[in-house]
Design a protein around this motif. Structure first.
Motif, PDB file in Angstrom:
ATOM      1  N   LEU A 306     -14.649  48.006  -6.333  1.00  0.00           N
ATOM      2  CA  LEU A 306     -16.044  47.643  -6.617  1.00  0.00           C
ATOM      3  C   LEU A 306     -16.931  48.881  -6.725  1.00  0.00           C
ATOM      4  CD1 LEU A 306     -16.352  44.595  -4.191  1.00  0.00           C
ATOM      5  CD2 LEU A 306     -16.189  44.498  -6.692  1.00  0.00           C
ATOM      6  N   ASN A 307     -16.521  49.971  -6.036  1.00  0.00           N
ATOM      7  CA  ASN A 307     -17.267  51.238  -6.082  1.00  0.00           C
ATOM      8  C   ASN A 307     -16.772  52.171  -7.181  1.00  0.00           C
ATOM      9  OD1 ASN A 307     -19.133  50.804  -4.008  1.00  0.00           O
ATOM     10  ND2 ASN A 307     -17.714  51.468  -2.421  1.00  0.00           N
ATOM     11  N   ASN A 308     -16.000  51.649  -8.123  1.00  0.00           N
ATOM     12  CA  ASN A 308     -15.504  52.432  -9.268  1.00  0.00           C
ATOM     13  C   ASN A 308     -14.516  53.522  -8.862  1.00  0.00           C
ATOM     14  OD1 ASN A 308     -17.126  51.028 -11.259  1.00  0.00           O
ATOM     15  ND2 ASN A 308     -18.887  52.124 -10.397  1.00  0.00           N
ATOM     16  N   ASN A 309     -13.653  53.200  -7.864  1.00  0.00           N
ATOM     17  CA  ASN A 309     -12.499  54.043  -7.520  1.00  0.00           C
ATOM     18  C   ASN A 309     -12.897  55.454  -7.084  1.00  0.00           C
ATOM     19  OD1 ASN A 309     -10.818  51.858  -8.376  1.00  0.00           O
ATOM     20  ND2 ASN A 309     -11.008  52.564 -10.486  1.00  0.00           N
ATOM     21  N   ARG A 310     -13.720  55.527  -6.046  1.00  0.00           N
ATOM     22  CA  ARG A 310     -14.158  56.832  -5.533  1.00  0.00           C
ATOM     23  C   ARG A 310     -13.176  57.434  -4.525  1.00  0.00           C
ATOM     24  NH1 ARG A 310     -20.136  54.916  -3.533  1.00  0.00           N
ATOM     25  NH2 ARG A 310     -20.949  54.115  -5.518  1.00  0.00           N
ATOM     26  N   LYS A 313      -6.753  57.657  -5.270  1.00  0.00           N
ATOM     27  CA  LYS A 313      -6.317  58.039  -6.601  1.00  0.00           C
ATOM     28  C   LYS A 313      -5.753  56.813  -7.322  1.00  0.00           C
ATOM     29  CE  LYS A 313      -4.972  62.728  -5.195  1.00  0.00           C
ATOM     30  NZ  LYS A 313      -3.841  63.681  -5.032  1.00  0.00           N
ATOM     31  N   VAL A 314      -6.107  56.655  -8.587  1.00  0.00           N
ATOM     32  CA  VAL A 314      -5.590  55.537  -9.378  1.00  0.00           C
ATOM     33  C   VAL A 314      -5.032  56.076 -10.689  1.00  0.00           C
ATOM     34  CG1 VAL A 314      -7.146  53.801  -8.389  1.00  0.00           C
ATOM     35  CG2 VAL A 314      -7.864  55.095 -10.400  1.00  0.00           C
ATOM     36  N   THR A 315      -4.030  55.357 -11.217  1.00  0.00           N
ATOM     37  CA  THR A 315      -3.450  55.734 -12.506  1.00  0.00           C
ATOM     38  C   THR A 315      -3.885  54.789 -13.617  1.00  0.00           C
ATOM     39  OG1 THR A 315      -1.443  54.485 -11.969  1.00  0.00           O
ATOM     40  CG2 THR A 315      -1.449  56.835 -11.436  1.00  0.00           C
ATOM     41  N   TYR A 316      -4.550  53.699 -13.244  1.00  0.00           N
ATOM     42  CA  TYR A 316      -5.138  52.802 -14.245  1.00  0.00           C
ATOM     43  C   TYR A 316      -6.325  52.095 -13.589  1.00  0.00           C
ATOM     44  CZ  TYR A 316      -2.229  49.268 -11.876  1.00  0.00           C
ATOM     45  OH  TYR A 316      -1.622  48.454 -10.945  1.00  0.00           O
TER      46      TYR A 316
END
Length: 350
Positions: A306-310, A313-316
């Motif tokens: 919900l916080n835009n992936n702060r 780590k994400v790969t998608y």
């Protein structure tokens, strides 16, 4: 990082950067980690601590330095931090805090397992870690991540993220959001008032346990950044969520997510080897603790989505949402096994 930058850091740890080879390790979600090898086969782990997450990285290193001597026994493998030219255990640079540690040879990790012996050894080494630290005054270690597993704190963060998130994200995550509210109500029954505060690892997922490549004997816990005060059910529940479930944390096919009763019993049998430190209140907290920990990780992943992936780590784009839904699914399966867990704990940890 460029080779030149890495070499300069290695020199600061009294190593010849020109004679070393290094390669990134990508399994971690927070820090940047590299495997460093000398020509003679000697290996090290070089790591840049994520100071955006660990804002008190020096205190983090103090916690580790204070705790490690208590773990220096024959049946627990010792991790050693190399000193810099200035005699410090870490190197502060503009891009973060760097540290260098010895690599334990002939060792390996597992993300998941189907082997009862691995589960047994995981339980044994988690118990050994706690038994070695049971008499250490918890207040001596500082909270580098305050309220790390505090349910009210994570609930507040979730509600704030929910209020600020855009409508499309909330629509996509509607099922997860509804699940979160249901679990928050269920976990109000978890009573911590009688639980002893302990020094905990706070991140005892299976791949933070080092095993011998030769006989699969558990050697020690690694990734010690989250050593802080806590309750034993934190470490119990975090281990259970990765030991008894064969699916990865972001598994999208929830039919593959399981709660393996045989692996659970094996983990308890291993824990029983080093369980004399556990109080009755500790034991009573464990079944719901095995629900609490996957849920709290899932709630954090949902909040991060919900916080835009702060944070992670994400790969998608939707990986944090997949993590959340997978963790919530396992938490639900654990909740359905609560009576089973309580009976096994009474039988095996008496």
């Amino acid at each position: 990082m460029t080779s030149e930058s890495i070499q300069k850091i290695l020199i600061e740890f009294n190593l010849n950067g020109n004679s070393l080879k290094w390669s990134p390790l990508t399994s971690g979600l927070i820090n940047d980690t590299y495997l460093v090898a000398e020509d003679d086969g000697q290996q090290y782990i070089l790591q840049k601590v994520n100071t955006l997450i660990f804002k008190n990285a020096e205190i983090l290193m103090d916690n580790i330095s204070y705790t490690l001597p208590f773990l220096n026994v024959d049946d627990y493998a010792q991790i050693t931090f190399l000193q810099t030219k200035n005699g410090e255990h870490s190197l502060k640079k503009n891009d973060g805090l760097w540290r260098m540690m010895t690599y334990i040879p002939n060792s390996t990790t597992y993300n998941t397992t189907t082997d009862n012996n691995i589960a047994f050894e995981a339980g044994r080494i988690v118990g050994r870690f706690h038994s070695l630290l049971k008499d250490v005054v918890p207040s001596i270690v500082k909270d580098t991540l305050p309220k790390f597993h505090n349910l009210n704190h994570r609930k507040q963060e979730f509600n704030e993220a929910l209020a600020d998130a855009d409508a499309q994200k909330k629509q996509i995550a509607e099922h997860a959001i509804n699940k979160a509210h249901l679990f928050l109500t269920e976990l109000e029954d978890l009573n911590i008032s009688d639980l002893p505060v302990r020094i905990c690892h706070n991140d005892t997922k299976l791949n933070n346990i080092l095993f011998s490549e030769t006989n699969n004997k558990a050697l020690c816990l690694i990734d010690l950044d989250t050593i802080m005060k806590g309750y034993f059910f934190y470490d119990f529940g975090d281990a259970i969520r990765t030991v008894v479930n064969n699916a990865p944390e972001d598994e999208q096919n929830h039919e593959l997510i399981n709660f393996d009763e045989s692996l659970f019993k094996a983990f308890l049998d291993g824990l029983a080897v080093n369980s004399s430190f556990l109080t009755i209140a500790d034991k009573n907290s464990l079944p719901l603790g095995a629900v609490f920990m996957p849920f709290i990780h899932g709630l954090r992943a949902l909040t991060d989505y919900l916080n835009n992936n702060r944070y992670y780590k994400v790969t998608y784009e939707n990986q944090n949402l997949d993590r959340c839904l997978s963790l919530f699914d396992f938490a639900e399966k654990a909740l359905n096994k609560k009576d089973f867990m309580a009976a096994c704990i009474k039988e095996r940890l008496s």
